[in-house]
Write a protein that holds these residues in place. Structure first.
Motif, PDB file in Angstrom:
ATOM      1  N   PHE A 160       0.819  -1.212   0.000  1.00  0.00           N
ATOM      2  CA  PHE A 160       0.000   0.000   0.000  1.00  0.00           C
ATOM      3  C   PHE A 160       0.856   1.267   0.000  1.00  0.00           C
ATOM      4  O   PHE A 160       0.469   2.279  -0.574  1.00  0.00           O
ATOM      5  CB  PHE A 160      -0.975  -0.008   1.176  1.00  0.00           C
ATOM      6  CG  PHE A 160      -2.088  -0.995   0.985  1.00  0.00           C
ATOM      7  CD1 PHE A 160      -3.021  -0.813  -0.025  1.00  0.00           C
ATOM      8  CD2 PHE A 160      -2.195  -2.107   1.792  1.00  0.00           C
ATOM      9  CE1 PHE A 160      -4.053  -1.723  -0.219  1.00  0.00           C
ATOM     10  CE2 PHE A 160      -3.204  -3.021   1.605  1.00  0.00           C
ATOM     11  CZ  PHE A 160      -4.142  -2.827   0.602  1.00  0.00           C
ATOM     12  N   PHE A 161       2.028   1.210   0.639  1.00  0.00           N
ATOM     13  CA  PHE A 161       2.921   2.361   0.589  1.00  0.00           C
ATOM     14  C   PHE A 161       3.430   2.585  -0.836  1.00  0.00           C
ATOM     15  O   PHE A 161       3.563   3.725  -1.284  1.00  0.00           O
ATOM     16  CB  PHE A 161       4.107   2.181   1.542  1.00  0.00           C
ATOM     17  CG  PHE A 161       5.059   3.339   1.496  1.00  0.00           C
ATOM     18  CD1 PHE A 161       4.752   4.516   2.132  1.00  0.00           C
ATOM     19  CD2 PHE A 161       6.259   3.242   0.790  1.00  0.00           C
ATOM     20  CE1 PHE A 161       5.623   5.605   2.078  1.00  0.00           C
ATOM     21  CE2 PHE A 161       7.124   4.312   0.734  1.00  0.00           C
ATOM     22  CZ  PHE A 161       6.810   5.499   1.384  1.00  0.00           C
ATOM     23  N   THR A 162       3.706   1.507  -1.555  1.00  0.00           N
ATOM     24  CA  THR A 162       4.149   1.626  -2.947  1.00  0.00           C
ATOM     25  C   THR A 162       3.059   2.245  -3.807  1.00  0.00           C
ATOM     26  O   THR A 162       3.334   3.144  -4.621  1.00  0.00           O
ATOM     27  CB  THR A 162       4.541   0.245  -3.506  1.00  0.00           C
ATOM     28  OG1 THR A 162       5.569  -0.308  -2.676  1.00  0.00           O
ATOM     29  CG2 THR A 162       5.045   0.346  -4.928  1.00  0.00           C
ATOM     30  N   ILE A 163       1.807   1.805  -3.635  1.00  0.00           N
ATOM     31  CA  ILE A 163       0.687   2.387  -4.369  1.00  0.00           C
ATOM     32  C   ILE A 163       0.569   3.878  -4.035  1.00  0.00           C
ATOM     33  O   ILE A 163       0.373   4.724  -4.922  1.00  0.00           O
ATOM     34  CB  ILE A 163      -0.627   1.653  -4.039  1.00  0.00           C
ATOM     35  CG1 ILE A 163      -0.536   0.193  -4.461  1.00  0.00           C
ATOM     36  CG2 ILE A 163      -1.822   2.340  -4.672  1.00  0.00           C
ATOM     37  CD1 ILE A 163      -0.397  -0.023  -5.939  1.00  0.00           C
ATOM     38  N   PHE A 164       0.683   4.221  -2.756  1.00  0.00           N
ATOM     39  CA  PHE A 164       0.602   5.616  -2.324  1.00  0.00           C
ATOM     40  C   PHE A 164       1.750   6.434  -2.924  1.00  0.00           C
ATOM     41  O   PHE A 164       1.537   7.553  -3.405  1.00  0.00           O
ATOM     42  CB  PHE A 164       0.651   5.683  -0.793  1.00  0.00           C
ATOM     43  CG  PHE A 164       0.701   7.080  -0.256  1.00  0.00           C
ATOM     44  CD1 PHE A 164      -0.429   7.870  -0.252  1.00  0.00           C
ATOM     45  CD2 PHE A 164       1.880   7.593   0.255  1.00  0.00           C
ATOM     46  CE1 PHE A 164      -0.385   9.161   0.246  1.00  0.00           C
ATOM     47  CE2 PHE A 164       1.939   8.877   0.750  1.00  0.00           C
ATOM     48  CZ  PHE A 164       0.795   9.665   0.749  1.00  0.00           C
ATOM     49  N   ALA A 165       2.971   5.893  -2.910  1.00  0.00           N
ATOM     50  CA  ALA A 165       4.128   6.613  -3.434  1.00  0.00           C
ATOM     51  C   ALA A 165       3.993   6.848  -4.936  1.00  0.00           C
ATOM     52  O   ALA A 165       4.357   7.920  -5.439  1.00  0.00           O
ATOM     53  CB  ALA A 165       5.409   5.837  -3.128  1.00  0.00           C
ATOM     54  N   ILE A 166       3.462   5.866  -5.655  1.00  0.00           N
ATOM     55  CA  ILE A 166       3.246   6.045  -7.096  1.00  0.00           C
ATOM     56  C   ILE A 166       2.226   7.149  -7.332  1.00  0.00           C
ATOM     57  O   ILE A 166       2.406   8.002  -8.216  1.00  0.00           O
ATOM     58  CB  ILE A 166       2.795   4.714  -7.734  1.00  0.00           C
ATOM     59  CG1 ILE A 166       3.954   3.722  -7.745  1.00  0.00           C
ATOM     60  CG2 ILE A 166       2.276   4.937  -9.152  1.00  0.00           C
ATOM     61  CD1 ILE A 166       3.557   2.313  -8.148  1.00  0.00           C
ATOM     62  N   GLY A 167       1.162   7.178  -6.541  1.00  0.00           N
ATOM     63  CA  GLY A 167       0.154   8.240  -6.665  1.00  0.00           C
ATOM     64  C   GLY A 167       0.721   9.609  -6.365  1.00  0.00           C
ATOM     65  O   GLY A 167       0.429  10.578  -7.068  1.00  0.00           O
ATOM     66  N   VAL A 168       1.534   9.713  -5.321  1.00  0.00           N
ATOM     67  CA  VAL A 168       2.155  11.001  -4.974  1.00  0.00           C
ATOM     68  C   VAL A 168       3.122  11.421  -6.073  1.00  0.00           C
ATOM     69  O   VAL A 168       3.180  12.603  -6.444  1.00  0.00           O
ATOM     70  CB  VAL A 168       2.868  10.901  -3.609  1.00  0.00           C
ATOM     71  CG1 VAL A 168       3.741  12.118  -3.350  1.00  0.00           C
ATOM     72  CG2 VAL A 168       1.847  10.732  -2.498  1.00  0.00           C
ATOM     73  N   LEU A 169       3.872  10.497  -6.619  1.00  0.00           N
ATOM     74  CA  LEU A 169       4.823  10.800  -7.687  1.00  0.00           C
ATOM     75  C   LEU A 169       4.094  11.292  -8.938  1.00  0.00           C
ATOM     76  O   LEU A 169       4.514  12.281  -9.554  1.00  0.00           O
ATOM     77  CB  LEU A 169       5.658   9.558  -7.999  1.00  0.00           C
ATOM     78  CG  LEU A 169       6.812   9.734  -8.983  1.00  0.00           C
ATOM     79  CD1 LEU A 169       7.836  10.697  -8.411  1.00  0.00           C
ATOM     80  CD2 LEU A 169       7.447   8.393  -9.273  1.00  0.00           C
ATOM     81  N   ILE A 170       2.997  10.629  -9.303  1.00  0.00           N
ATOM     82  CA  ILE A 170       2.225  11.082 -10.477  1.00  0.00           C
ATOM     83  C   ILE A 170       1.633  12.460 -10.215  1.00  0.00           C
ATOM     84  O   ILE A 170       1.658  13.326 -11.089  1.00  0.00           O
ATOM     85  CB  ILE A 170       1.122  10.044 -10.799  1.00  0.00           C
ATOM     86  CG1 ILE A 170       1.760   8.768 -11.330  1.00  0.00           C
ATOM     87  CG2 ILE A 170       0.111  10.603 -11.781  1.00  0.00           C
ATOM     88  CD1 ILE A 170       0.781   7.616 -11.497  1.00  0.00           C
ATOM     89  N   LYS A 171       1.124  12.687  -9.010  1.00  0.00           N
ATOM     90  CA  LYS A 171       0.568  14.004  -8.657  1.00  0.00           C
ATOM     91  C   LYS A 171       1.649  15.072  -8.729  1.00  0.00           C
ATOM     92  O   LYS A 171       1.435  16.177  -9.211  1.00  0.00           O
ATOM     93  CB  LYS A 171      -0.051  13.928  -7.272  1.00  0.00           C
ATOM     94  CG  LYS A 171      -0.572  15.207  -6.724  1.00  0.00           C
ATOM     95  CD  LYS A 171      -1.929  15.505  -7.303  1.00  0.00           C
ATOM     96  CE  LYS A 171      -2.516  16.699  -6.573  1.00  0.00           C
ATOM     97  NZ  LYS A 171      -3.813  17.057  -7.111  1.00  0.00           N
ATOM     98  N   PHE A 172       2.839  14.759  -8.207  1.00  0.00           N
ATOM     99  CA  PHE A 172       3.939  15.729  -8.184  1.00  0.00           C
ATOM    100  C   PHE A 172       4.427  16.045  -9.597  1.00  0.00           C
ATOM    101  O   PHE A 172       4.713  17.193  -9.917  1.00  0.00           O
ATOM    102  CB  PHE A 172       5.094  15.166  -7.338  1.00  0.00           C
ATOM    103  CG  PHE A 172       6.275  16.084  -7.268  1.00  0.00           C
ATOM    104  CD1 PHE A 172       6.239  17.235  -6.496  1.00  0.00           C
ATOM    105  CD2 PHE A 172       7.444  15.791  -7.954  1.00  0.00           C
ATOM    106  CE1 PHE A 172       7.330  18.067  -6.423  1.00  0.00           C
ATOM    107  CE2 PHE A 172       8.533  16.625  -7.891  1.00  0.00           C
ATOM    108  CZ  PHE A 172       8.480  17.768  -7.124  1.00  0.00           C
ATOM    109  N   LEU A 173       4.512  15.014 -10.446  1.00  0.00           N
ATOM    110  CA  LEU A 173       5.005  15.235 -11.801  1.00  0.00           C
ATOM    111  C   LEU A 173       3.977  15.917 -12.703  1.00  0.00           C
ATOM    112  O   LEU A 173       4.356  16.502 -13.712  1.00  0.00           O
ATOM    113  CB  LEU A 173       5.437  13.901 -12.432  1.00  0.00           C
ATOM    114  CG  LEU A 173       6.656  13.248 -11.790  1.00  0.00           C
ATOM    115  CD1 LEU A 173       6.918  11.895 -12.446  1.00  0.00           C
ATOM    116  CD2 LEU A 173       7.881  14.143 -11.904  1.00  0.00           C
ATOM    117  N   SER A 174       2.712  15.872 -12.340  1.00  0.00           N
ATOM    118  CA  SER A 174       1.685  16.472 -13.192  1.00  0.00           C
ATOM    119  C   SER A 174       1.489  17.958 -12.898  1.00  0.00           C
ATOM    120  O   SER A 174       0.702  18.607 -13.585  1.00  0.00           O
ATOM    121  CB  SER A 174       0.351  15.736 -13.009  1.00  0.00           C
ATOM    122  OG  SER A 174      -0.143  15.944 -11.699  1.00  0.00           O
ATOM    123  N   LEU A 175       2.168  18.498 -11.902  1.00  0.00           N
ATOM    124  CA  LEU A 175       2.024  19.934 -11.576  1.00  0.00           C
ATOM    125  C   LEU A 175       2.666  20.819 -12.605  1.00  0.00           C
ATOM    126  O   LEU A 175       3.625  20.623 -13.198  1.00  0.00           O
ATOM    127  CB  LEU A 175       2.608  20.227 -10.194  1.00  0.00           C
ATOM    128  CG  LEU A 175       1.804  19.671  -9.039  1.00  0.00           C
ATOM    129  CD1 LEU A 175       2.519  19.965  -7.730  1.00  0.00           C
ATOM    130  CD2 LEU A 175       0.416  20.283  -8.992  1.00  0.00           C
TER     131      LEU A 175
END
Length: 54
Positions: free
Chosen positions: A39-54
């Motif tokens: 679940f941490f990996t899923i969360f980290a991927i989501g945060v990374l996609i959110k961060f890169l889409s800014l």
């Protein structure tokens, strides 16, 4: 009764003939770490996609 037995004989046959004698804490730790890391990996991927889409 076994001579090297630490605990007294029990009426429950499953307590007298244990299949796996390794420590339950190891299995519990694995049972906690594996789902947590998933679940941490899923969360980290989501945060990374959110961060890169800014």
């Amino acid at each position: 009764m076994h001579i090297n037995s630490v605990r007294p004989q029990s009426e429950n046959p499953f307590e007298n003939d244990v299949q796996c004698k390794r420590n339950d804490a190891i299995d519990s730790a694995i049972g906690f770490i594996v789902p947590f890391s998933f679940f941490f990996t899923i969360f980290a991927i989501g945060v990374l996609i959110k961060f890169l889409s800014l």
